[in-house]
Design a protein around this motif. Sequence first.
Motif, PDB file in Angstrom:
ATOM      1  N   ILE A 110      50.098  28.382  40.750  1.00  0.00           N
ATOM      2  CA  ILE A 110      49.269  27.900  41.857  1.00  0.00           C
ATOM      3  C   ILE A 110      49.913  28.262  43.198  1.00  0.00           C
ATOM      4  N   ASP A 111      51.231  28.258  43.263  1.00  0.00           N
ATOM      5  CA  ASP A 111      51.910  28.723  44.474  1.00  0.00           C
ATOM      6  C   ASP A 111      51.513  30.160  44.788  1.00  0.00           C
ATOM      7  N   LYS A 112      51.393  30.971  43.733  1.00  0.00           N
ATOM      8  CA  LYS A 112      51.019  32.373  43.910  1.00  0.00           C
ATOM      9  C   LYS A 112      49.603  32.483  44.500  1.00  0.00           C
ATOM     10  N   VAL A 113      48.702  31.659  43.985  1.00  0.00           N
ATOM     11  CA  VAL A 113      47.331  31.644  44.504  1.00  0.00           C
ATOM     12  C   VAL A 113      47.335  31.174  45.956  1.00  0.00           C
ATOM     13  N   ARG A 114      48.071  30.124  46.222  1.00  0.00           N
ATOM     14  CA  ARG A 114      48.129  29.565  47.580  1.00  0.00           C
ATOM     15  C   ARG A 114      48.740  30.548  48.564  1.00  0.00           C
ATOM     16  N   ALA A 147      48.588  33.729  48.480  1.00  0.00           N
ATOM     17  CA  ALA A 147      47.640  34.814  48.755  1.00  0.00           C
ATOM     18  C   ALA A 147      46.480  34.350  49.630  1.00  0.00           C
ATOM     19  N   LEU A 148      46.037  33.106  49.427  1.00  0.00           N
ATOM     20  CA  LEU A 148      44.880  32.586  50.171  1.00  0.00           C
ATOM     21  C   LEU A 148      45.284  31.782  51.406  1.00  0.00           C
ATOM     22  N   TRP A 149      46.587  31.521  51.546  1.00  0.00           N
ATOM     23  CA  TRP A 149      47.187  30.753  52.638  1.00  0.00           C
ATOM     24  C   TRP A 149      46.859  29.271  52.506  1.00  0.00           C
ATOM     25  N   VAL A 150      45.557  28.924  52.577  1.00  0.00           N
ATOM     26  CA  VAL A 150      45.116  27.535  52.438  1.00  0.00           C
ATOM     27  C   VAL A 150      44.057  27.486  51.346  1.00  0.00           C
ATOM     28  N   LEU A 151      44.171  26.531  50.416  1.00  0.00           N
ATOM     29  CA  LEU A 151      43.193  26.420  49.321  1.00  0.00           C
ATOM     30  C   LEU A 151      41.964  25.613  49.717  1.00  0.00           C
ATOM     31  N   LYS A 152      42.096  24.754  50.692  1.00  0.00           N
ATOM     32  CA  LYS A 152      40.977  23.905  51.103  1.00  0.00           C
ATOM     33  C   LYS A 152      39.783  24.754  51.518  1.00  0.00           C
ATOM     34  N   ASP A 153      38.624  24.426  50.920  1.00  0.00           N
ATOM     35  CA  ASP A 153      37.337  25.063  51.198  1.00  0.00           C
ATOM     36  C   ASP A 153      37.229  26.497  50.688  1.00  0.00           C
ATOM     37  N   LYS A 154      38.221  26.974  49.938  1.00  0.00           N
ATOM     38  CA  LYS A 154      38.118  28.306  49.354  1.00  0.00           C
ATOM     39  C   LYS A 154      37.220  28.267  48.111  1.00  0.00           C
ATOM     40  N   GLN A 155      36.417  29.324  47.941  1.00  0.00           N
ATOM     41  CA  GLN A 155      35.563  29.455  46.770  1.00  0.00           C
ATOM     42  C   GLN A 155      36.352  30.177  45.673  1.00  0.00           C
ATOM     43  N   ILE A 156      36.664  29.457  44.613  1.00  0.00           N
ATOM     44  CA  ILE A 156      37.502  30.020  43.551  1.00  0.00           C
ATOM     45  C   ILE A 156      36.775  29.947  42.214  1.00  0.00           C
ATOM     46  N   ALA A 157      36.715  31.075  41.530  1.00  0.00           N
ATOM     47  CA  ALA A 157      36.127  31.138  40.187  1.00  0.00           C
ATOM     48  C   ALA A 157      37.236  31.029  39.151  1.00  0.00           C
ATOM     49  N   VAL A 158      36.980  30.268  38.105  1.00  0.00           N
ATOM     50  CA  VAL A 158      37.951  30.124  37.016  1.00  0.00           C
ATOM     51  C   VAL A 158      37.256  30.485  35.708  1.00  0.00           C
ATOM     52  N   TRP A 159      37.813  31.462  35.011  1.00  0.00           N
ATOM     53  CA  TRP A 159      37.306  31.823  33.689  1.00  0.00           C
ATOM     54  C   TRP A 159      38.172  31.152  32.628  1.00  0.00           C
ATOM     55  N   GLY A 160      37.568  30.244  31.863  1.00  0.00           N
ATOM     56  CA  GLY A 160      38.265  29.583  30.771  1.00  0.00           C
ATOM     57  C   GLY A 160      38.608  28.142  31.077  1.00  0.00           C
ATOM     58  N   LEU A 161      38.281  27.252  30.151  1.00  0.00           N
ATOM     59  CA  LEU A 161      38.623  25.832  30.261  1.00  0.00           C
ATOM     60  C   LEU A 161      39.353  25.320  29.024  1.00  0.00           C
ATOM     61  N   THR A 162      39.124  25.939  27.874  1.00  0.00           N
ATOM     62  CA  THR A 162      39.807  25.505  26.656  1.00  0.00           C
ATOM     63  C   THR A 162      41.289  25.887  26.730  1.00  0.00           C
ATOM     64  N   VAL A 183      42.342  23.663  37.165  1.00  0.00           N
ATOM     65  CA  VAL A 183      41.108  23.387  37.905  1.00  0.00           C
ATOM     66  C   VAL A 183      41.250  22.109  38.721  1.00  0.00           C
ATOM     67  N   ASN A 184      41.769  21.075  38.105  1.00  0.00           N
ATOM     68  CA  ASN A 184      41.886  19.790  38.800  1.00  0.00           C
ATOM     69  C   ASN A 184      42.895  19.832  39.949  1.00  0.00           C
ATOM     70  N   LYS A 185      43.947  20.636  39.815  1.00  0.00           N
ATOM     71  CA  LYS A 185      44.900  20.790  40.912  1.00  0.00           C
ATOM     72  C   LYS A 185      44.267  21.534  42.084  1.00  0.00           C
ATOM     73  N   LEU A 186      43.446  22.532  41.780  1.00  0.00           N
ATOM     74  CA  LEU A 186      42.756  23.265  42.837  1.00  0.00           C
ATOM     75  C   LEU A 186      41.780  22.356  43.577  1.00  0.00           C
ATOM     76  N   VAL A 187      41.034  21.560  42.816  1.00  0.00           N
ATOM     77  CA  VAL A 187      40.080  20.627  43.408  1.00  0.00           C
ATOM     78  C   VAL A 187      40.800  19.601  44.277  1.00  0.00           C
ATOM     79  N   ALA A 188      41.959  19.141  43.806  1.00  0.00           N
ATOM     80  CA  ALA A 188      42.721  18.142  44.561  1.00  0.00           C
ATOM     81  C   ALA A 188      43.158  18.682  45.923  1.00  0.00           C
TER      82      ALA A 188
END
Length: 438
Positions: free
Chosen positions: A298-302, A304-319, A336-341
């Motif tokens: 998640i640090d890697k995602v953050r 790259a995007l700088w701020v996660l708030k209000d970013k549109q992120i697609a996630v493939w896979g939940l199982t 997913v829940n960490k991104l939403v938080a």
Amino acid sequence: MDLCIIGSGYVGLVSGACFAEVGHHVVCVDNDQRKVDALQAGKIPIYEPGLEDLVHRNVAAKRLRFTNSIQDGVDSSQVVFIAVPTPPQVDGSVDLTYIERVAREIAGVLKPGEYRVVVDKSTVPVKTGEKVADTIRRYNKGAEFDVVSNPEFLREGCAVPDLMNPDRVVIGSASQKATDLMKQVYEPFRAPILVTDVNSAELIKHAANSFLSLKISYINAVAAICEASGADVEMVADGIGMDKRIGRNFLNAGLGYGGSCFPKDVKAFIAISKQLGTPFKLLEEVERINAAQLNRFIDKVRNALWVLKDKQIAVWGLTFKPDTDDVRNSVAIELVNKLVAEGAHVTAYDPKGAEKAVEWKLIDPTKVKLAPTPLDAVKDAEALILATEWKEFSNVDFAEVKQSMHTPLVFDGRNLFDPETMAQFGFTYHAVGRAGGK
């Protein structure tokens, strides 16, 4: 042979169907009448490749049936398997409430002079077999029985072939009579049989799953070093895995292990070792590495995007892994829940697990949009995260994916995609432990 399996969950249902497939007559018992009714109506409560056909075929052949009566199951069987849940408690130790309850219920229906083998199929701490035997004797002093440990080694997504063609069958027994009956049960499977004492058999399952978890945490720790040095963890894993003493399986860097077995069994083995006065510090580090792995990603995602708030992120896979609908302890859902938080707007797609994720309240459908297809999930997304390595994700039209996304940014949490191919499609590609993470 006539077999009874108490508990028609994942282990019980798969085991019952496979035992019936090789010619045994099996009655599966469950105290959930709704589940029994559904199974009798031909509805399979879990997704597992090949299981539905197996159940339907053996029900039609009258080798497999379902009931809520332990009396019925025990009366009609030579061998009684206990396959009920053994959930973790807050301290990581195993809750044996269901095992104890079933042991009492078996004691209540055993008849004098009618010998039975009672088998612990559930994953249980060492010395549980002794407790089961003590419980049955306490509630039925004249019962004739032996308790056997027969741990399962099923992998979700390939449980049917795992049981039909097992690497080994472990029989923990102190009785030759019980051992001979268990060998008859497994004779059609043509698998190597290891006969041990009960305590050793119980330890084998926890030790095996903990070792596999260790391999995953090990390669994830190596992946961090690869990213820091510019090495490729896939090549490193291939080189390690070619050593026959090590093997390539479970050396796959990614988001870390999850699911209904590994996290629970590692915690249980840590708790067991502490209770026995022999703390297993190595496994505590395995847990620490696993917990840190998702945060590193998640640090890697953050970054790259700088701020996660209000970013549109697609996630493939939940199982927690492909080819199952099991979302228990899924790292993908935790992601997913960490991104939403952090305020991200997440749209997720999963071929089998989305409904259960909502039904079991593991994700909030008011905060996470569920897409009907992978392409719907990536529409206008500023980043795509691959969280579960379903095969269908490899076959998606990535030219169309890129066109649908707002920003062609991909984070591959399972190292499923080829970096060169993703570059050719014009994606900025981040993986785990590969060429600095790009």
